[in-house]
Design a protein around this motif. Structure first.
Motif, short mmCIF file in Angstrom:
data_model
loop_
_atom_site.label_atom_id
_atom_site.label_comp_id
_atom_site.label_asym_id
_atom_site.label_seq_id
_atom_site.Cartn_x
_atom_site.Cartn_y
_atom_site.Cartn_z
N ASP A 178 0.88 -1.26 -0.02
CA ASP A 178 0.05 0.16 -0.03
C ASP A 178 1.07 1.25 -0.14
N ALA A 179 0.78 2.00 -1.09
CA ALA A 179 1.58 3.44 -1.14
C ALA A 179 1.38 4.06 0.07
N ASP A 180 0.24 4.43 0.67
CA ASP A 180 0.11 5.41 1.91
C ASP A 180 0.77 4.61 2.99
N ALA A 181 0.83 3.28 3.25
CA ALA A 181 1.32 2.66 4.47
C ALA A 181 2.97 2.76 4.13
N LEU A 182 3.37 2.58 2.90
CA LEU A 182 4.97 2.69 2.70
C LEU A 182 5.17 4.26 3.05
N ALA A 183 4.48 5.35 2.71
CA ALA A 183 4.82 6.42 3.07
C ALA A 183 4.59 6.94 4.73
N LEU A 184 3.84 6.02 5.37
CA LEU A 184 3.89 6.21 6.69
C LEU A 184 5.13 5.53 7.19
N SER A 185 5.62 4.47 6.73
CA SER A 185 6.63 3.77 7.30
C SER A 185 7.92 4.77 6.98
N ALA A 186 7.92 5.27 5.87
CA ALA A 186 9.02 6.37 5.56
C ALA A 186 9.15 7.63 6.46
N ALA A 187 8.02 8.05 6.95
CA ALA A 187 7.74 9.28 7.65
C ALA A 187 8.20 8.91 9.07
N VAL A 188 7.85 7.63 9.42
CA VAL A 188 8.39 7.16 10.84
C VAL A 188 9.63 6.87 11.09
N PHE A 189 10.02 5.93 10.24
CA PHE A 189 11.68 5.44 10.31
C PHE A 189 12.73 6.25 9.29
N GLY A 190 12.20 7.10 8.51
CA GLY A 190 13.08 8.08 7.73
C GLY A 190 13.04 7.51 6.27
N LYS A 191 13.04 8.18 5.31
CA LYS A 191 12.88 7.95 3.98
C LYS A 191 14.20 7.20 3.48
N GLU A 192 15.38 7.78 4.38
CA GLU A 192 16.85 6.89 3.81
C GLU A 192 16.71 5.60 4.34
N HIS A 193 16.01 5.33 5.38
CA HIS A 193 16.06 3.87 6.09
C HIS A 193 15.11 2.69 5.27
N VAL A 194 14.34 3.31 4.54
CA VAL A 194 13.49 2.22 3.38
C VAL A 194 14.22 1.72 2.79
#
Length: 317
Positions: free
Chosen positions: A261-277
């Protein structure tokens, strides 16, 4: 996106098969004619798991340059006693090493750590003089990752600046026995429980050089991060506010991109950091990204570039 190269897959599975060795192990049956492995009564019938060449072919088809491979959850065998687990881990880790040697330009092993036996997991890390990358079950055993029994393991991993990939193990909640919920709901929950103990228990703070990586976008962790932060800010009972906040700690973790899910991935990126996905496929399982160039089409282009190529470079530091 079809022409985009994927630098690294941190979440691919293989099952090492050494027939002569397997024949001597209790609870293990290898059916070579039908390409099936039975472990403690559970049969693994995904034949691609036994063929590194199949993974390489898929990587060539999808433009994946390298994969870090770990054993699949049915091979964790978390109910083994200490000595049986020692023998089993020696077998699977030698097998992963052999795969890495035979396909050195494309595949690298993530040694399995049996977290149900913390002392053995630490022993394996201390004995490893090669690549400092490991995988382990996020749950499915007694105890939690904030327990004192794990301190020698965390210390050993920290000294190596190791990469530890945490993948869901056996789901212990019998309520999830229907509707494939042990996987659909149990897997992200097990990962979130592991991440929560690493954060609230101060493990990630005391051992800052361990590079923890959570499967499946971090499981349910990103969705819980705001609630955790509220509990921290309001000093809820049992929350150690002398530690950094949960959001601050989560920003140190890596996650793979398997959220579906693109929105779920965006949330993960917001929490963990875009550089950590990081890119992960979960090959060869259908709950993974078997067709990443189609399945990730809704991801924002800049974020997609980081997932597929840029973020992998940080793991070499």
């Amino acid at each position: 996106m079809q022409n985009s190269r994927i630098a690294l897959d941190v979440h691919a599975h293989l099952a090492p098969i050494e027939v002569a060795q397997l024949s001597t192990m209790p609870g293990v049956q290898w059916d070579g004619a039908n390409r099936r492995l039975t472990l403690d009564g559970h049969t693994i019938g995904v034949s691609a798991l036994f063929a590194p060449e199949s993974l390489i072919a898929w990587m060539d088809e999808q433009g994946v340059e390298r994969a870090w491979v770990s054993i699949p959850p049915p091979m964790y065998r978390e109910t083994l006693d200490l000595e049986s687990s020692r023998a089993w881990c020696a077998y699977v880790n030698r097998g992963l090493d052999d795969i890495g040697y035979r396909f050195s330009s494309r595949l690298s092993p993530l040694w399995h750590l049996p977290l149900e036996h913390p002392e053995l997991a630490a022993e394996i890390v201390l004995a490893n003089r090669g690549v400092k990358r490991y995988a382990a079950a996020a749950g499915g055993y007694e105890g939690t990752l904030s327990d004192a029994a794990y301190e020698p393991l965390w210390d050993a991993l920290n000294r190596q600046s190791a990469f530890l990939f945490l993948h869901p193990g056996h789901c212990c909640d019998t309520r999830l026995g229907k509707f494939y919920l042990e996987n659909l709901m149990g897997n992200p929950t097990e990962t979130a429980v592991a991440a929560s103990h690493l954060a609230f228990g101060g493990v990630a703070t005391r051992y800052p050089d361990i590079r923890f990586c959570l499967a499946h976008g971090g499981g349910a962790t990103a969705m819980l991060a705001g609630r955790y932060e509220r509990g921290y800010r309001t000093s809820r009972p049992g929350v150690d506010t002398s530690l950094p906040s949960p959001r601050g700690i989560f920003s140190r973790f890596y996650v793979d991109c398997i959220t579906h899910d693109a929105d779920a991935l965006a949330l993960s990126a917001a929490v963990f950091g875009k550089e950590h996905v990081l890119f992960g496929s979960d090959w060869p399982f259908p709950m993974g990204l078997m067709n990443p160039h189609e399945q990730l089409t809704n991801v924002e282009p800049d974020q997609l570039s980081k997932v597929l190529r840029e973020n992998a470079a940080s793991l070499a530091k």
